[in-house]
Each structure stands twice: as C-alpha cells, then as structure tokens.
Design a protein around this motif. Sequence first.
Motif, mmCIF file in Angstrom:
data_model
loop_
_atom_site.group_PDB
_atom_site.id
_atom_site.type_symbol
_atom_site.label_atom_id
_atom_site.label_comp_id
_atom_site.label_asym_id
_atom_site.label_seq_id
_atom_site.Cartn_x
_atom_site.Cartn_y
_atom_site.Cartn_z
ATOM 1 N N TYR A 1 0.877 -1.194 0.043
ATOM 2 C CA TYR A 1 0.255 0.016 -0.027
ATOM 3 C C TYR A 1 0.803 1.418 -0.067
ATOM 4 C CZ TYR A 1 -2.654 3.751 2.040
ATOM 5 O OH TYR A 1 -3.121 5.175 2.684
ATOM 6 N N VAL B 1 1.355 4.339 -2.795
ATOM 7 C CA VAL B 1 1.195 6.029 -2.443
ATOM 8 C C VAL B 1 2.365 6.632 -2.659
ATOM 9 C CG1 VAL B 1 1.012 7.389 -0.435
ATOM 10 C CG2 VAL B 1 -0.562 5.299 -0.574
ATOM 11 N N ALA C 1 -0.068 9.915 1.576
ATOM 12 C CA ALA C 1 -1.244 10.366 0.719
ATOM 13 C C ALA C 1 -1.632 11.717 1.069
ATOM 14 C CB ALA C 1 -2.203 9.311 0.553
ATOM 15 N N ARG D 1 -3.312 13.196 -2.331
ATOM 16 C CA ARG D 1 -3.923 12.020 -3.099
ATOM 17 C C ARG D 1 -4.957 11.463 -2.016
ATOM 18 N NH1 ARG D 1 1.418 12.869 -4.534
ATOM 19 N NH2 ARG D 1 1.993 13.113 -6.367
ATOM 20 N N ARG E 1 -5.839 8.010 -1.219
ATOM 21 C CA ARG E 1 -5.870 6.694 -1.225
ATOM 22 C C ARG E 1 -5.990 6.096 0.119
ATOM 23 N NH1 ARG E 1 -1.780 4.451 -4.829
ATOM 24 N NH2 ARG E 1 -2.987 2.699 -3.616
#
Length: 189
Positions: free
Chosen positions: A22, A26, A131, A136, A138
């Motif tokens: 993950y 990112v 993030a 962003r 995410r």
Amino acid sequence: MTTDALAPLLGGVGLLERAINYTLGVLHPVRGAELSAPTPCGSWTLHDLLVHVDESLLALHEAAGGHVDLAPAGRTPGDPVTAVRNHASGLLGAWTSSRHTGVTIGDAVLTTGILATAGALEVAVHGWDVARATGRSRPLPPALAEELLALCPLLVRDLDRPARFAAPVPVPASALAGDRLLAFLGRRP
C-alpha cells in the motif's frame, strides 16, 4: 480476543507485506517538490516523515535478524523517497527468510508476529500520511484496516498517548474501517 481476531498476529509478515505494498503504491507518484509539504504528523514535513519511515524500515530489517539495537541508526542521506522504496523492498526479503521467532529489543523480547504487526501498523498509517500530505486520495485498503484496527488495543496503549499518538478523534460508528483506525490513532480522516 478470539483465535480469528489474533490471526493477523500469527501472519504478521503477510500483514506487513500488504502494508508495504500500500505504502509503495502511495509513494510511486511522490516528487521532490512535495517533500516540504506538511503532514498529519505534528510539525513534520513530508521529508521528515519519510526519514522517520525509512528509520523504521531499517529497524524492522534489523529485527528480522532477531535483535534491534536501541542506538539510532542516523538519517539516511539522499532522496528519502528512493530510500524508503529500496528499504521497503529489501525488508520483505529479510522477513520471509528469517527463522527467528522472537526479537530482542533492549531487555524485552517480542514475538516476530507482534513486531511485524506493529511494523505493518506503522508503515500503513504513515503511507496514509504521505497520501494526505500530497493531496492524493488513497484510503487504507479495507481488509488491511480491519485487521490493524482489531489489533490496535494490543499495540497502542494509553501510555502511548500523547507522546506517540494523539488522543482518539470521534468518528461515526458507521465510518469505514480505515477512518476508524486513523481516528483511533489521533488522525482526522
């Protein structure tokens, strides 16, 4: 806790792998100009946060060998985005080949499952911080967030507040697992 609820502890390396994947996703679009951006982590910039994540990854790599030195490793010179990417990738190899069942940290011995799970929490939540700092969207993967949230009472104690984590932030009971996890750790999702 039931055996099902403790399953992530037993599979801590798998949980750590999912957290790393993950966070690497990112990090993929992060550029140097974003390193001065503020983060959800107090007065840290994105650069500061990534240096911290890199130091955590180095300590987790050391833990795969069965021992963590309490002396700080020092800052990694160069681009922190590249350092985190490289150390995250190497970390998984170290943990999957490790034969240790315990890790000595100072006078304490932790099981590798607990340490890998604590590492997964650190890596995943700081991935979300990255993030957020870069603007962003995410969200944490739902299954990963559910498992980490279930284990938070074992990993985060009242003594950890306010030094390591802020006070929990209220969120509706119907909030997504990722939002409940972040709120438990003092972040505003």
